[in-house]
Design a protein around this motif. Structure first.
Motif, short mmCIF file in Angstrom:
data_model
loop_
_atom_site.label_atom_id
_atom_site.label_comp_id
_atom_site.label_asym_id
_atom_site.label_seq_id
_atom_site.Cartn_x
_atom_site.Cartn_y
_atom_site.Cartn_z
N GLY A 61 112.43 62.00 -17.21
CA GLY A 61 112.76 63.42 -17.06
C GLY A 61 111.79 64.27 -17.86
N ALA A 62 111.98 65.59 -17.76
CA ALA A 62 111.07 66.52 -18.44
C ALA A 62 111.10 66.34 -19.96
CB ALA A 62 111.42 67.95 -18.06
N PHE A 63 112.25 65.91 -20.46
CA PHE A 63 112.37 65.70 -21.91
C PHE A 63 111.34 64.68 -22.42
CE2 PHE A 63 114.25 63.83 -25.72
CZ PHE A 63 114.69 64.95 -26.41
N GLU A 64 111.05 63.69 -21.58
CA GLU A 64 110.13 62.62 -21.99
C GLU A 64 108.65 62.98 -21.79
OE1 GLU A 64 112.98 61.81 -20.12
OE2 GLU A 64 113.93 61.13 -21.98
N ILE A 65 108.37 64.06 -21.08
CA ILE A 65 106.97 64.37 -20.75
C ILE A 65 106.07 64.50 -21.99
CG2 ILE A 65 105.42 66.11 -19.75
CD1 ILE A 65 107.50 66.59 -17.56
N PRO A 66 106.49 65.22 -23.04
CA PRO A 66 105.57 65.39 -24.18
C PRO A 66 105.13 64.07 -24.81
CG PRO A 66 107.37 66.97 -24.32
CD PRO A 66 107.72 66.02 -23.21
N ALA A 67 106.05 63.15 -25.00
CA ALA A 67 105.69 61.88 -25.65
C ALA A 67 104.73 61.07 -24.78
CB ALA A 67 106.96 61.08 -25.95
N VAL A 68 104.96 61.13 -23.46
CA VAL A 68 104.07 60.39 -22.55
C VAL A 68 102.70 61.07 -22.51
CG1 VAL A 68 103.76 59.63 -20.16
CG2 VAL A 68 106.03 59.54 -21.21
N ALA A 69 102.70 62.41 -22.45
CA ALA A 69 101.44 63.15 -22.41
C ALA A 69 100.63 62.89 -23.68
CB ALA A 69 101.72 64.65 -22.25
N ARG A 70 101.31 62.79 -24.80
CA ARG A 70 100.63 62.54 -26.08
C ARG A 70 99.90 61.20 -26.04
NH1 ARG A 70 102.46 60.41 -31.22
NH2 ARG A 70 101.35 61.43 -32.94
N VAL A 109 101.65 69.02 -28.16
CA VAL A 109 100.64 68.02 -27.78
C VAL A 109 99.33 68.73 -27.44
CG1 VAL A 109 100.04 66.25 -26.06
CG2 VAL A 109 102.36 66.37 -26.96
N ALA A 110 99.42 69.86 -26.73
CA ALA A 110 98.22 70.60 -26.35
C ALA A 110 97.45 71.08 -27.57
CB ALA A 110 98.58 71.78 -25.45
N MET A 111 98.19 71.46 -28.61
CA MET A 111 97.53 71.96 -29.82
C MET A 111 96.81 70.86 -30.58
SD MET A 111 97.85 75.17 -29.98
CE MET A 111 97.49 75.63 -31.65
N GLU A 112 97.37 69.65 -30.56
CA GLU A 112 96.77 68.58 -31.37
C GLU A 112 95.76 67.73 -30.60
OE1 GLU A 112 99.92 64.85 -31.10
OE2 GLU A 112 100.23 66.40 -32.64
N ASP A 114 92.54 66.66 -28.17
CA ASP A 114 91.16 67.12 -28.00
C ASP A 114 90.90 67.56 -26.56
OD1 ASP A 114 90.41 66.66 -30.61
OD2 ASP A 114 89.95 64.56 -30.23
N VAL A 115 91.78 67.17 -25.67
CA VAL A 115 91.60 67.51 -24.25
C VAL A 115 92.70 68.47 -23.82
CG1 VAL A 115 90.45 65.32 -23.72
CG2 VAL A 115 92.94 65.50 -23.49
N PRO A 116 92.49 69.26 -22.75
CA PRO A 116 93.54 70.16 -22.27
C PRO A 116 94.80 69.42 -21.82
CG PRO A 116 91.42 70.69 -21.25
CD PRO A 116 91.24 69.40 -21.99
N VAL A 117 95.94 69.96 -22.20
CA VAL A 117 97.24 69.44 -21.76
C VAL A 117 97.98 70.66 -21.21
CG1 VAL A 117 99.38 68.31 -22.48
CG2 VAL A 117 97.22 67.71 -23.60
N CYS A 162 85.78 69.70 -26.98
CA CYS A 162 86.30 68.63 -26.15
C CYS A 162 85.84 67.29 -26.71
CB CYS A 162 85.81 68.80 -24.73
SG CYS A 162 86.98 68.24 -23.52
N HIS A 163 86.62 66.22 -26.50
CA HIS A 163 86.23 64.93 -27.05
C HIS A 163 84.88 64.52 -26.44
CE1 HIS A 163 86.85 62.00 -23.69
NE2 HIS A 163 87.51 63.03 -23.20
#
Ligand code: INI
Length: 165
Positions: A61-70, A109-112, A114-117, A162-163
């Motif tokens: 679900g959307a709740f899990e998106i940040p951890a996966v994106a990280r 995640v976007a702030m930390e 090196d690539v766009p999130v 960018c990385h």
């Protein structure tokens, strides 16, 4: 000829050729996330990224998106991460927790990273509002998110953040 000083302007290009992209797509409200995903894939193809350059990562679900994106961002495998999900208000405060954590988490995640999130998560009061933003009356927010990601890759590279730069 104007004597006005020339102002330096930096902006990203919408060219996805050669980019490796991850799309994190949640399964909850899948019948609405799917058109967002198709919109994003179509936009990426039109910007020059073939299907082989895209990896779709599914999460519950959307709740899990940040951890996966990280984890996607930290893997170093992708030039940008596109987050797609749909959160629809119900009769309980649950919506506020899920939508709030998804938005806050993706921003963190976007702030930390090196690539766009980028944030392609619909947060609506009704199913109808979500349908309107998933490829009908109000456009396709998945396509918008894909464009934002590609623009930011170019922008970050110009800004030297960018990385690999
Ligand atoms: N997940 C969503 O992506 N959208 C929703 O609308 C939603 N609602 O309303 O409950 C939702 N819940 C699941 C949540 O994201 C987690 O997957 C679950 O709580 C397990 O951690």
């Amino acid at each position: 000829m104007s004597d006005a000083p020339k102002i330096e302007q930096i902006e990203g290009q919408l060219n996805a050729a050669g980019l490796r992209l991850a799309i994190v797509a949640s399964r909850f409200n899948g019948f609405l996330v799917e058109p967002l995903l198709q919109g994003a894939l179509d936009a990426l193809r039109r910007m020059g990224a073939p299907a082989e350059s895209v990896t779709v990562v599914r999460c519950p679900g959307a709740f899990e998106i940040p951890a996966v994106a990280r984890r996607c961002a930290r893997s170093g495998r992708y030039d940008a991460i596109i987050c797609l999900g749909v959160v629809i208000r119900g009769a309980t405060p649950h919506f506020d927790y899920v939508a709030g954590e998804a938005a806050k988490g993706i921003a963190q995640v976007a702030m930390e990273a090196d690539v766009p999130v980028v944030f392609g998560v619909l947060t609506t009061d009704t199913v109808e509002q979500a349908i309107e933003r998933a490829g009908t009356k109000a456009g396709n927010k998945g396509a918008d998110a894909a464009e934002a990601a590609v623009e930011l890759v170019s922008l970050y590279r110009q800004l030297g953040q960018c990385h690999g730069q």
